[in-house]
Write an enzyme that holds these catalytic residues in place. Structure first.
Site, PDB file in Angstrom:
ATOM      1  N   LYS A  76     -15.913   5.651  10.667  1.00 37.84           N
ATOM      2  CA  LYS A  76     -15.258   5.560  11.967  1.00 37.84           C
ATOM      3  C   LYS A  76     -15.456   6.880  12.703  1.00 37.84           C
ATOM      4  O   LYS A  76     -15.423   7.948  12.093  1.00 37.84           O
ATOM      5  CB  LYS A  76     -13.758   5.269  11.797  1.00 37.84           C
ATOM      6  N   ARG A 119     -10.964  13.421   8.562  1.00 34.59           N
ATOM      7  CA  ARG A 119      -9.866  13.005   7.692  1.00 34.59           C
ATOM      8  C   ARG A 119     -10.325  13.217   6.258  1.00 34.59           C
ATOM      9  O   ARG A 119     -11.358  12.700   5.835  1.00 34.59           O
ATOM     10  CB  ARG A 119      -9.544  11.527   7.899  1.00 34.59           C
ATOM     11  N   HIS A 146       4.032   2.548   6.774  1.00 33.77           N
ATOM     12  CA  HIS A 146       2.625   2.440   7.177  1.00 33.77           C
ATOM     13  C   HIS A 146       2.029   1.308   6.354  1.00 33.77           C
ATOM     14  O   HIS A 146       1.737   1.459   5.165  1.00 33.77           O
ATOM     15  CB  HIS A 146       1.888   3.757   6.897  1.00 33.77           C
ATOM     16  N   ARG A 182      -4.787  -3.027  -4.160  1.00 31.93           N
ATOM     17  CA  ARG A 182      -4.226  -2.089  -5.141  1.00 31.93           C
ATOM     18  C   ARG A 182      -2.881  -2.593  -5.650  1.00 31.93           C
ATOM     19  O   ARG A 182      -2.117  -3.211  -4.915  1.00 31.93           O
ATOM     20  CB  ARG A 182      -4.064  -0.711  -4.512  1.00 31.93           C
ATOM     21  N   ASP A 189      -6.476 -10.003   3.145  1.00 32.69           N
ATOM     22  CA  ASP A 189      -6.165  -9.929   4.570  1.00 32.69           C
ATOM     23  C   ASP A 189      -4.845 -10.639   4.846  1.00 32.69           C
ATOM     24  O   ASP A 189      -4.721 -11.855   4.630  1.00 32.69           O
ATOM     25  CB  ASP A 189      -7.291 -10.565   5.384  1.00 32.69           C
ATOM     26  N   ARG A 203      -3.523 -11.525   7.597  1.00 34.62           N
ATOM     27  CA  ARG A 203      -3.659 -12.587   8.597  1.00 34.62           C
ATOM     28  C   ARG A 203      -4.061 -13.900   7.940  1.00 34.62           C
ATOM     29  O   ARG A 203      -3.525 -14.967   8.280  1.00 34.62           O
ATOM     30  CB  ARG A 203      -4.692 -12.180   9.655  1.00 34.62           C
ATOM     31  N   ILE A 237      -0.848  -4.012   9.560  1.00 36.46           N
ATOM     32  CA  ILE A 237       0.131  -5.056   9.272  1.00 36.46           C
ATOM     33  C   ILE A 237       1.454  -4.733   9.952  1.00 36.46           C
ATOM     34  O   ILE A 237       2.083  -5.606  10.565  1.00 36.46           O
ATOM     35  CB  ILE A 237       0.322  -5.213   7.747  1.00 36.46           C
ATOM     36  N   GLU A 259       2.086  -3.121  12.630  1.00 37.38           N
ATOM     37  CA  GLU A 259       2.040  -3.262  14.083  1.00 37.38           C
ATOM     38  C   GLU A 259       1.852  -4.696  14.547  1.00 37.38           C
ATOM     39  O   GLU A 259       2.297  -5.057  15.645  1.00 37.38           O
ATOM     40  CB  GLU A 259       0.896  -2.410  14.646  1.00 37.38           C
TER      41      GLU A 259
END
Length: 394
Positions: free
Chosen positions: A15, A94, A209, A242, A284, A286, A330, A332
């Protein structure tokens, strides 16, 4: 105009974002995007500030390290093509693990990188790729200073008791302790809270988070006092693939009775478990929320149950609970997850407004709720850009 290049390198993705700097870091990047498929067939997606999108293949070959280098080369070429007026004066990365050595953003050189190499066993899914990107930039743009921004640094404010394991002192002295992760996200969100929840931001706050990697953090006066992730990024909440916290006796059983070695256990803990393992369908959220399969419902239920349990633990560490904040992919976007967690934690005085929750509003608590409940998008990339500019005095 000067600009800071922000990079977040994973095993198969990269990214990137380019933030103009003119006295302060711009609120939004001039360009952002990502390379996906490194190690297979890399493709780049780039988005400009005016909303234009570019999608194309990345010509590459060779080892994964060479593909990271080729991906960066392609990123630089696209950035120069679409932002010729922006001069890259710094790169911010990062880096997941800073160990005990690094509690603040740090300018990177080979000596620092050698130290960070020693933390690879503590973050095997992230650290090697983070460092590979640093070395690739050094080879391609040797004149550009680079800054490492550590996910562990935010948690160095925790009291010693919150960082300790009940192990022999000789092992603790070697650095086996709780470090905590997702610190860049927590720092960014914590800085937004005064505008969203007012004075409560200085009280007992728990931030969740929630994404493919998931953790929670308790704050007092905006500083970390406890977190769910510990020595590695596999402890705590159940995640996409995980396990989260696991009885160590399970590990001994799998070694002794199933003959699993370190390689097999690493794969089990990091890649085969979590939402994917429990559901047998997907990692996922969703996909799982849209599924009618009982296994999908069980995976979602367990995910929310673990959040609610950790919420109670973190409230104890923070000395109460003035606010609960959801962030991450997730956190948000998954209203059903927020609703389930709030229902399980209703005993703490949490009450959310269904309409506000469905609309992903910034505040989703009702007027009667004793606890403020907020949904705050995180922005780790801008946090990295700010850290980099501050460290280098840009």
């Amino acid at each position: 105009m000067k600009a800071v290049l922000v990079l977040n390198a994973g095993s198969s993705s990269l990214k990137f974002a380019l933030y103009p700097v003119n006295g302060d870091v711009a609120e939004a990047p001039a360009v952002s995007g990502q390379v996906e498929g490194i190690g297979a067939t890399p493709e780049i997606t780039l988005k400009t500030a005016d909303g234009a999108r570019i999608h194309e293949a990345v010509p590459t070959g060779g080892s994964q390290g060479e593909q990271h280098r080729d991906a960066l080369n392609h990123v630089f070429a696209l950035l120069n093509r679409h932002n010729p007026a922006l001069d890259i004066v710094a790169a911010g990365h990062r880096i997941v693990h800073g160990g005990e050595h690094y509690s603040a953003p740090t300018r990177l050189d080979e000596s620092v990188l050698r130290t960070l190499d020693t933390f690879v066993p503590l973050a095997p899914l992230h650290q090697p790729h983070n460092l590979r990107a640093v070395r690739a930039v050094a080879g391609l743009m040797p004149q550009v200073p680079q800054v490492g921004c550590f996910d562990t640094a935010f948690h160095r404010t925790q009291p010693a008791v919150a960082q300790a394991f009940a192990l022999p002192r000789r092992l603790s002295a070697e650095g086996i302790k709780r470090y905590g992760f997702h610190g860049l996200s927590y720092d960014y969100v914590a800085r937004q809270l005064p505008e969203i929840i007012g004075e409560r931001a200085r009280g007992a706050v728990v931030i969740a988070h929630l994404g493919n990697g998931a953790s929670m953090c308790a704050l007092r006066d905006g500083r970390s006092v406890a977190s769910t992730m510990g020595f590695t990024a596999v402890e705590g909440l159940m995640m996409g693939t995980r396990t989260g916290s696991l009885d160590p006796g399970v590990m001994l059983y799998l070694m002794e009775q199933k003959g699993m070695d370190a390689k097999a256990l690493t794969s089990l803990l990091y890649k085969e478990s979590g939402l994917l393992g429990v559901s047998g369908i997907s990692q996922d959220m969703r996909t799982l929320l849209a599924s009618d399969a009982p296994e999908a419902r069980e995976a979602v239920e367990l995910f929310c149950y673990r959040i609610a349990r950790e919420l109670g633990s973190l409230a104890a560490a923070a000395g109460g609970l003035d606010a609960l904040v959801f962030t991450g992919g997730i956190g948000e976007h998954a209203a059903p997850v927020r609703e389930k967690v709030a229902t399980m934690a209703a005993w703490m005085g949490i009450e959310i407004d269904p309409a506000a929750n469905a609309d992903h509003a910034r505040r989703i608590d009702t007027a009667a709720s004793r606890v403020a409940v907020a949904v705050v998008p995180t922005n780790e990339e801008r946090m990295i850009a700010r850290y980099t500019a501050e460290t280098l005095g840009l």
